[in-house]
Design a protein around this motif. Structure first.
Motif, PDB file in Angstrom:
ATOM      1  N   TRP A 314      39.281  92.248  59.362  1.00  0.00           N
ATOM      2  CA  TRP A 314      40.092  91.789  58.220  1.00  0.00           C
ATOM      3  C   TRP A 314      40.702  92.999  57.475  1.00  0.00           C
ATOM      4  O   TRP A 314      41.876  93.021  57.132  1.00  0.00           O
ATOM      5  CB  TRP A 314      39.214  90.991  57.264  1.00  0.00           C
ATOM      6  CG  TRP A 314      39.954  90.371  56.111  1.00  0.00           C
ATOM      7  CD1 TRP A 314      40.609  89.201  56.082  1.00  0.00           C
ATOM      8  CD2 TRP A 314      40.119  90.952  54.813  1.00  0.00           C
ATOM      9  NE1 TRP A 314      41.187  88.953  54.852  1.00  0.00           N
ATOM     10  CE2 TRP A 314      40.884  90.037  54.049  1.00  0.00           C
ATOM     11  CE3 TRP A 314      39.676  92.154  54.228  1.00  0.00           C
ATOM     12  CZ2 TRP A 314      41.250  90.288  52.713  1.00  0.00           C
ATOM     13  CZ3 TRP A 314      40.034  92.385  52.897  1.00  0.00           C
ATOM     14  CH2 TRP A 314      40.808  91.464  52.155  1.00  0.00           C
ATOM     15  N   VAL A 315      39.852  94.034  57.255  1.00  0.00           N
ATOM     16  CA  VAL A 315      40.336  95.240  56.555  1.00  0.00           C
ATOM     17  C   VAL A 315      41.438  95.915  57.363  1.00  0.00           C
ATOM     18  O   VAL A 315      42.467  96.351  56.806  1.00  0.00           O
ATOM     19  CB  VAL A 315      39.166  96.211  56.301  1.00  0.00           C
ATOM     20  CG1 VAL A 315      39.700  97.562  55.804  1.00  0.00           C
ATOM     21  CG2 VAL A 315      38.206  95.625  55.282  1.00  0.00           C
ATOM     22  N   ASP A 316      41.230  96.013  58.688  1.00  0.00           N
ATOM     23  CA  ASP A 316      42.245  96.634  59.544  1.00  0.00           C
ATOM     24  C   ASP A 316      43.568  95.887  59.437  1.00  0.00           C
ATOM     25  O   ASP A 316      44.648  96.502  59.368  1.00  0.00           O
ATOM     26  CB  ASP A 316      41.767  96.661  60.996  1.00  0.00           C
ATOM     27  CG  ASP A 316      40.654  97.675  61.205  1.00  0.00           C
ATOM     28  OD1 ASP A 316      40.503  98.557  60.346  1.00  0.00           O
ATOM     29  OD2 ASP A 316      39.925  97.554  62.226  1.00  0.00           O
ATOM     30  N   GLU A 317      43.478  94.557  59.468  1.00  0.00           N
ATOM     31  CA  GLU A 317      44.699  93.751  59.370  1.00  0.00           C
ATOM     32  C   GLU A 317      45.428  94.036  58.059  1.00  0.00           C
ATOM     33  O   GLU A 317      46.662  94.197  58.023  1.00  0.00           O
ATOM     34  CB  GLU A 317      44.355  92.259  59.478  1.00  0.00           C
ATOM     35  CG  GLU A 317      43.951  91.836  60.877  1.00  0.00           C
ATOM     36  CD  GLU A 317      43.568  90.377  60.908  1.00  0.00           C
ATOM     37  OE1 GLU A 317      43.529  89.734  59.818  1.00  0.00           O
ATOM     38  OE2 GLU A 317      43.286  89.845  62.014  1.00  0.00           O
ATOM     39  N   LYS A 318      44.675  94.102  56.959  1.00  0.00           N
ATOM     40  CA  LYS A 318      45.302  94.314  55.638  1.00  0.00           C
ATOM     41  C   LYS A 318      45.889  95.728  55.519  1.00  0.00           C
ATOM     42  O   LYS A 318      46.966  95.935  54.932  1.00  0.00           O
ATOM     43  CB  LYS A 318      44.297  94.067  54.508  1.00  0.00           C
ATOM     44  CG  LYS A 318      43.712  92.654  54.506  1.00  0.00           C
ATOM     45  CD  LYS A 318      44.779  91.592  54.595  1.00  0.00           C
ATOM     46  CE  LYS A 318      44.180  90.203  54.787  1.00  0.00           C
ATOM     47  NZ  LYS A 318      45.210  89.184  55.032  1.00  0.00           N
ATOM     48  N   GLU A 319      45.139  96.687  56.095  1.00  0.00           N
ATOM     49  CA  GLU A 319      45.649  98.059  56.063  1.00  0.00           C
ATOM     50  C   GLU A 319      46.976  98.170  56.809  1.00  0.00           C
ATOM     51  O   GLU A 319      47.938  98.799  56.338  1.00  0.00           O
ATOM     52  CB  GLU A 319      44.615  99.017  56.680  1.00  0.00           C
ATOM     53  CG  GLU A 319      43.437  99.320  55.765  1.00  0.00           C
ATOM     54  CD  GLU A 319      42.458 100.270  56.420  1.00  0.00           C
ATOM     55  OE1 GLU A 319      42.590 100.506  57.647  1.00  0.00           O
ATOM     56  OE2 GLU A 319      41.543 100.768  55.727  1.00  0.00           O
ATOM     57  N   GLN A 320      46.985  97.557  57.992  1.00  0.00           N
ATOM     58  CA  GLN A 320      48.216  97.592  58.783  1.00  0.00           C
ATOM     59  C   GLN A 320      49.373  96.918  58.038  1.00  0.00           C
ATOM     60  O   GLN A 320      50.516  97.397  58.037  1.00  0.00           O
ATOM     61  CB  GLN A 320      47.996  96.899  60.132  1.00  0.00           C
ATOM     62  CG  GLN A 320      47.063  97.662  61.078  1.00  0.00           C
ATOM     63  CD  GLN A 320      46.804  96.911  62.353  1.00  0.00           C
ATOM     64  OE1 GLN A 320      47.513  95.933  62.638  1.00  0.00           O
ATOM     65  NE2 GLN A 320      45.808  97.359  63.110  1.00  0.00           N
ATOM     66  N   TRP A 321      49.095  95.843  57.372  1.00  0.00           N
ATOM     67  CA  TRP A 321      50.172  95.136  56.643  1.00  0.00           C
ATOM     68  C   TRP A 321      50.693  95.974  55.464  1.00  0.00           C
ATOM     69  O   TRP A 321      51.892  96.070  55.236  1.00  0.00           O
ATOM     70  CB  TRP A 321      49.619  93.795  56.131  1.00  0.00           C
ATOM     71  CG  TRP A 321      50.667  92.981  55.413  1.00  0.00           C
ATOM     72  CD1 TRP A 321      51.674  92.262  55.941  1.00  0.00           C
ATOM     73  CD2 TRP A 321      50.811  92.878  54.003  1.00  0.00           C
ATOM     74  NE1 TRP A 321      52.447  91.674  54.987  1.00  0.00           N
ATOM     75  CE2 TRP A 321      51.928  92.044  53.751  1.00  0.00           C
ATOM     76  CE3 TRP A 321      50.087  93.385  52.901  1.00  0.00           C
ATOM     77  CZ2 TRP A 321      52.352  91.720  52.465  1.00  0.00           C
ATOM     78  CZ3 TRP A 321      50.531  93.050  51.633  1.00  0.00           C
ATOM     79  CH2 TRP A 321      51.644  92.229  51.421  1.00  0.00           C
ATOM     80  N   LEU A 322      49.678  96.577  54.773  1.00  0.00           N
ATOM     81  CA  LEU A 322      50.079  97.384  53.608  1.00  0.00           C
ATOM     82  C   LEU A 322      50.881  98.616  54.019  1.00  0.00           C
ATOM     83  O   LEU A 322      51.845  99.012  53.340  1.00  0.00           O
ATOM     84  CB  LEU A 322      48.829  97.808  52.814  1.00  0.00           C
ATOM     85  CG  LEU A 322      48.114  96.678  52.045  1.00  0.00           C
ATOM     86  CD1 LEU A 322      46.780  97.169  51.486  1.00  0.00           C
ATOM     87  CD2 LEU A 322      48.998  96.167  50.909  1.00  0.00           C
ATOM     88  N   GLU A 323      50.429  99.212  55.144  1.00  0.00           N
ATOM     89  CA  GLU A 323      51.139 100.407  55.592  1.00  0.00           C
ATOM     90  C   GLU A 323      52.567 100.075  56.033  1.00  0.00           C
ATOM     91  O   GLU A 323      53.487 100.878  55.863  1.00  0.00           O
ATOM     92  CB  GLU A 323      50.370 101.059  56.752  1.00  0.00           C
ATOM     93  CG  GLU A 323      49.076 101.735  56.313  1.00  0.00           C
ATOM     94  CD  GLU A 323      48.287 102.230  57.495  1.00  0.00           C
ATOM     95  OE1 GLU A 323      48.715 101.984  58.652  1.00  0.00           O
ATOM     96  OE2 GLU A 323      47.209 102.843  57.290  1.00  0.00           O
TER      97      GLU A 323
END
Length: 341
Positions: A314-323
């Protein structure tokens, strides 16, 4: 021949005398027809009219005398036959009693030499043989009862001295009673041995099962993920149920031991064996409880790992979206992105 006092000294001799007497009776029967024919012919001379070669009274007296002698001979033959048949009954009785004594001696030797077996299989074999002997004992008991009745009938006739007959009946009765007592004791020993070896076999089976259970519950396999740990825990719970079901069997060992014959239950080896089974069961139950806890701990760890992994994804997904997020130039798109953020 007919007034002879020789009635035989054993059964074969009496049978021989009866056979000879039968020939003598046949001879008397043949002579009876001849005498009757001669008497009939002689009486004709007493009925002649006129010339009479002899006094009719003399002829009649002579015919009557011959007839009387013949009847006396027949009476003697009948008396002799009765005496010989009585003698045959007597010696038949003694022979049957001797056969019964010989049979009793044979069974006494067999019972004296018999052991109670060294294991369950041999005891079962000996028990089956003993059952066969009990059947033979029942048949022989019936035959002996019939022979005893014959002895009582001979005593009732009072044709012979009662001393020897009564003594023989008393001896055989005492020996038969002793045989039945020995047979009963041997049967009890066989039953005691059968109970002991059955107890030992059931105890050995229980020990083997507990050893298998100990190997299962002491396994160090706790699975490698959530799914495998859950499967192992389900299997282990089934094992725990089986172990619990056998608790009653283990607890019943001491009651079963108390029911064994004293010479079996008081043995040191069998008492030690029961203690070993109880200790082994306690170890299995204890390790089973520990394995339950270990499997639950492993399952908790794997579930935590699963949840951590889900969080990381979940964190990876959010990081990728934010980046990758860019601010749109249109107001509507900005509101959509803002809403997502």
């Amino acid at each position: 021949l007919l007034v002879s006092k020789d009635l035989g000294k054993h059964l074969l001799e009496v049978e021989d005398l009866l056979q000879k007497h039968g020939l003598l009776e046949a001879d008397i029967s043949a002579q009876t027809e001849r005498v009757q024919a001669l008497n009939a012919a002689a009486l004709k001379f007493s009925e002649l009219e006129g010339y009479q070669p002899c006094d009719p009274q003399i002829i009649c007296n002579r015919v009557n005398h011959v007839q009387t002698c013949l009847e006396e001979l027949e009476e003697l033959a009948a008396k002799r036959r009765k005496e010989l048949e009585d003698s045959r009954q007597l010696w038949t009785f003694f022979q049957e009693m001797e056969e019964a004594e010989a049979w009793i001696r044979e069974k006494e030797k067999i019972l004296a030499a018999k052991t109670c077996g060294r294991d369950l299989s041999s005891v079962v074999t000996l028990t089956n043989k003993h059952k066969t002997m009990l059947g033979e004992l029942g048949n022989r008991r019936a035959l002996l009862h019939q022979t005893m009745k014959k002895g009582e009938k001979i005593l009732a006739k009072k044709s012979f001295s009662s001393v020897g007959i009564q003594e023989k009946m008393r001896e055989v009765c005492l020996r038969w009673k002793k045989l039945e007592e020995v047979t009963g004791l041997h049967q009890q020993r066989l039953e005691d041995a059968l109970n002991f070896f059955q107890f030992s076999a059931e105890t050995d089976d229980l020990v083997a099962w507990l050893q298998d259970m100990y190997r299962i519950v002491s396994s160090d396999d706790f699975g490698h993920d959530d799914y495998s740990s859950q499967a192992l825990l389900r299997k282990h719970r089934a094992v725990v149920e089986e172990v619990e079901k056998h608790r009653a069997a283990v607890l019943a060992l001491r009651k079963q031991l108390a029911l064994l014959a004293p010479d079996h239950r008081q043995g040191v080896d069998v008492q030690i064996r029961v203690v070993e089974v109880e200790q082994l069961y306690g170890e299995v139950a204890e390790v089973a409880v520990l394995r339950t806890q270990w499997l639950q701990d492993a399952l908790a760890v794997y579930r935590m790992f699963s949840e951590v992994h889900a969080c990381e994804v979940w964190v990876d997904e959010k990081e990728q979206w934010l980046e990758k997020m860019e601010v749109p130039e249109e107001l509507d798109e900005v509101e959509v992105v803002q809403h997502r953020w």
